[in-house]
Structure formats: C-alpha cells, structure tokens
Design a protein around this motif. Sequence first.
Motif, PDB file in Angstrom:
ATOM      1  N   THR A 127      28.013  51.342  47.023  1.00  0.00           N
ATOM      2  CA  THR A 127      26.907  51.113  47.954  1.00  0.00           C
ATOM      3  C   THR A 127      26.038  49.978  47.443  1.00  0.00           C
ATOM      4  O   THR A 127      26.002  49.694  46.247  1.00  0.00           O
ATOM      5  N   GLY A 128      25.329  49.335  48.331  1.00  0.00           N
ATOM      6  CA  GLY A 128      24.446  48.236  47.966  1.00  0.00           C
ATOM      7  C   GLY A 128      24.500  47.134  48.993  1.00  0.00           C
ATOM      8  O   GLY A 128      25.268  47.189  49.966  1.00  0.00           O
ATOM      9  N   GLU A 129      23.691  46.128  48.795  1.00  0.00           N
ATOM     10  CA  GLU A 129      23.647  45.007  49.734  1.00  0.00           C
ATOM     11  C   GLU A 129      24.917  44.178  49.624  1.00  0.00           C
ATOM     12  O   GLU A 129      25.363  43.833  48.521  1.00  0.00           O
ATOM     13  N   VAL A 130      25.499  43.852  50.781  1.00  0.00           N
ATOM     14  CA  VAL A 130      26.761  43.113  50.831  1.00  0.00           C
ATOM     15  C   VAL A 130      26.483  41.631  51.036  1.00  0.00           C
ATOM     16  O   VAL A 130      25.797  41.242  51.982  1.00  0.00           O
ATOM     17  N   ALA A 131      27.029  40.815  50.140  1.00  0.00           N
ATOM     18  CA  ALA A 131      26.968  39.358  50.290  1.00  0.00           C
ATOM     19  C   ALA A 131      28.395  38.844  50.438  1.00  0.00           C
ATOM     20  O   ALA A 131      29.254  39.137  49.594  1.00  0.00           O
ATOM     21  N   ILE A 132      28.656  38.122  51.514  1.00  0.00           N
ATOM     22  CA  ILE A 132      30.009  37.624  51.763  1.00  0.00           C
ATOM     23  C   ILE A 132      30.215  36.296  51.044  1.00  0.00           C
ATOM     24  O   ILE A 132      29.438  35.358  51.206  1.00  0.00           O
ATOM     25  N   VAL A 133      31.280  36.228  50.233  1.00  0.00           N
ATOM     26  CA  VAL A 133      31.646  34.997  49.529  1.00  0.00           C
ATOM     27  C   VAL A 133      32.478  34.101  50.438  1.00  0.00           C
ATOM     28  O   VAL A 133      32.284  32.883  50.490  1.00  0.00           O
ATOM     29  N   GLY A 134      33.412  34.691  51.173  1.00  0.00           N
ATOM     30  CA  GLY A 134      34.255  33.905  52.072  1.00  0.00           C
ATOM     31  C   GLY A 134      35.380  34.744  52.635  1.00  0.00           C
ATOM     32  O   GLY A 134      35.679  35.847  52.154  1.00  0.00           O
ATOM     33  N   ARG A 135      36.008  34.222  53.678  1.00  0.00           N
ATOM     34  CA  ARG A 135      37.108  34.930  54.348  1.00  0.00           C
ATOM     35  C   ARG A 135      38.424  34.645  53.643  1.00  0.00           C
ATOM     36  O   ARG A 135      38.710  33.509  53.254  1.00  0.00           O
ATOM     37  N   VAL A 136      39.241  35.672  53.489  1.00  0.00           N
ATOM     38  CA  VAL A 136      40.594  35.502  52.963  1.00  0.00           C
ATOM     39  C   VAL A 136      41.466  34.962  54.095  1.00  0.00           C
ATOM     40  O   VAL A 136      41.627  35.617  55.132  1.00  0.00           O
ATOM     41  N   VAL A 137      42.021  33.767  53.892  1.00  0.00           N
ATOM     42  CA  VAL A 137      42.785  33.125  54.968  1.00  0.00           C
ATOM     43  C   VAL A 137      44.263  32.957  54.636  1.00  0.00           C
ATOM     44  O   VAL A 137      45.073  32.646  55.516  1.00  0.00           O
ATOM     45  N   TRP A 138      44.627  33.164  53.359  1.00  0.00           N
ATOM     46  CA  TRP A 138      46.036  32.972  52.999  1.00  0.00           C
ATOM     47  C   TRP A 138      46.328  33.762  51.738  1.00  0.00           C
ATOM     48  O   TRP A 138      45.470  33.900  50.862  1.00  0.00           O
ATOM     49  N   GLN A 139      47.543  34.242  51.673  1.00  0.00           N
ATOM     50  CA  GLN A 139      48.000  35.015  50.519  1.00  0.00           C
ATOM     51  C   GLN A 139      49.102  34.244  49.817  1.00  0.00           C
ATOM     52  O   GLN A 139      50.056  33.799  50.452  1.00  0.00           O
ATOM     53  N   MET A 140      48.972  34.074  48.509  1.00  0.00           N
ATOM     54  CA  MET A 140      49.974  33.360  47.714  1.00  0.00           C
ATOM     55  C   MET A 140      50.604  34.396  46.783  1.00  0.00           C
ATOM     56  O   MET A 140      50.005  34.798  45.799  1.00  0.00           O
ATOM     57  N   ARG A 141      51.799  34.826  47.123  1.00  0.00           N
ATOM     58  CA  ARG A 141      52.428  35.901  46.352  1.00  0.00           C
ATOM     59  C   ARG A 141      53.764  35.452  45.781  1.00  0.00           C
ATOM     60  O   ARG A 141      54.594  34.894  46.502  1.00  0.00           O
ATOM     61  N   VAL A 142      53.988  35.742  44.510  1.00  0.00           N
ATOM     62  CA  VAL A 142      55.284  35.523  43.886  1.00  0.00           C
ATOM     63  C   VAL A 142      56.168  36.717  44.189  1.00  0.00           C
ATOM     64  O   VAL A 142      55.718  37.868  44.123  1.00  0.00           O
ATOM     65  N   LEU A 143      57.420  36.469  44.562  1.00  0.00           N
ATOM     66  CA  LEU A 143      58.340  37.553  44.864  1.00  0.00           C
ATOM     67  C   LEU A 143      58.520  38.452  43.643  1.00  0.00           C
ATOM     68  O   LEU A 143      58.595  37.981  42.510  1.00  0.00           O
ATOM     69  N   ARG A 144      58.554  39.750  43.898  1.00  0.00           N
ATOM     70  CA  ARG A 144      58.648  40.713  42.798  1.00  0.00           C
ATOM     71  C   ARG A 144      59.959  41.462  42.862  1.00  0.00           C
ATOM     72  O   ARG A 144      60.545  41.591  43.884  1.00  0.00           O
TER      73      ARG A 144
END
Length: 205
Positions: free
Chosen positions: A188-205
Amino acid sequence: MVETDPRAALADLAAARGDSLAALSAILGRNAAYLQQFVRRGSPRTLAERDRRMLAAYFGVDETMLGAIARPAPFRLPRLDVAASAGPGALVDGEIVLGTDAIDPALADRLGLRDGQAAIIRVRGDSMAPGLLDGDHIVVDTADRWPGPRGGVFVIRIDSATMVKRVVPGVDGLLVSSDNPEAGAVPTGEVAIVGRVVWQMRVLR
C-alpha cells in the motif's frame, strides 16, 4: 540529403588516386572492362555487393557512396541497474546505467519510443507470470505515465519500492494488481508511474 551518383563517385575516386578502372576491375577479379562499362554505360546498373564492399574498403569510403542503400541507425536506449520487482518491490537508491542496447529503429517507431524517454529494466519475481517471468528484460516508455481507461502494465514506484504491475484507473485513484493469482498482496502507498511496459525482451529458455 544530396544523393551521390555511384558511377560518378567511382570515377572521381579512381581519378583522385590515379587508378585506372581496368586495374580496379582486376582487383575485383573481373574482366578489364567491367568497371569501365559500369561507369560509362551503366552496365551493370548496380555493383554487386561483394564488389561494392571491396571498393569501399579500398578507397576508405562508406558503401552508400557506391550505391549501397543507407540503413537507419539503430535506436539505442540505456539498460538500467534497476530490478522492477514482480514480487514485493525492489528498493532503489538510484538508477545506474549499465550500458546501452540497440533495437531496430522500425520497432522503436512502431512502439512510439523517443530518444531519452525509454529504458531497459530487468524483471524480478513471478507475480506477473505468465506474461513476465523472473529475469525478463522489458522496454519501458517513460514518456507514457497514464494508464488510460483500459489500463496496462507499468513500472511503478510505491514509496521507494520499484515494481512492475498492472495498473487501471479507478474511482478513488489507480488500481494496482498482479497477473499471477498466487502472488502476494501489493504494498500500500502512493503510486508513482515510471513508465509503460511496451516490449518484452526474453531469451529462450
């Protein structure tokens, strides 16, 4: 931007160094008339990629001068030493740039990214699984700090904890939740938005 005629450019480069077109053709392993026909008759219409690359290296010029298509510069963005926790939240004293990564400029344009307003951050924890997993790297658009009516996945700060969560606007403010139903409660607490997640960079596992 003024485009250079590759035939005229080659003729000028050869003349400046005192090289004959026949000698340059021999360097390429071609018949003596190869480059003379290219310069004076336009045949072939364009130099073969191998020939263009060899001539550019020989003269110390960019291949675009000899007819190569200019490729747009990659879009570079900082990789930050910040773990956007998908668990209870990572304490952050500051954002340290570990280096830079590059993505295709066409992708950056499609995502609406602008220079100096995007970053790569590592995800920690599994509260946003299965969409985001521990160790994933995400591209964050720091210019987009409002979820809009449909909401979205954002990097946020609650007090001094940085985390990645789903955020939607509510009657009494922003509603923050995890995608993983087994995740613990969001602090809980005040929410400050840093930025929107627009892309995922994932290495195949």
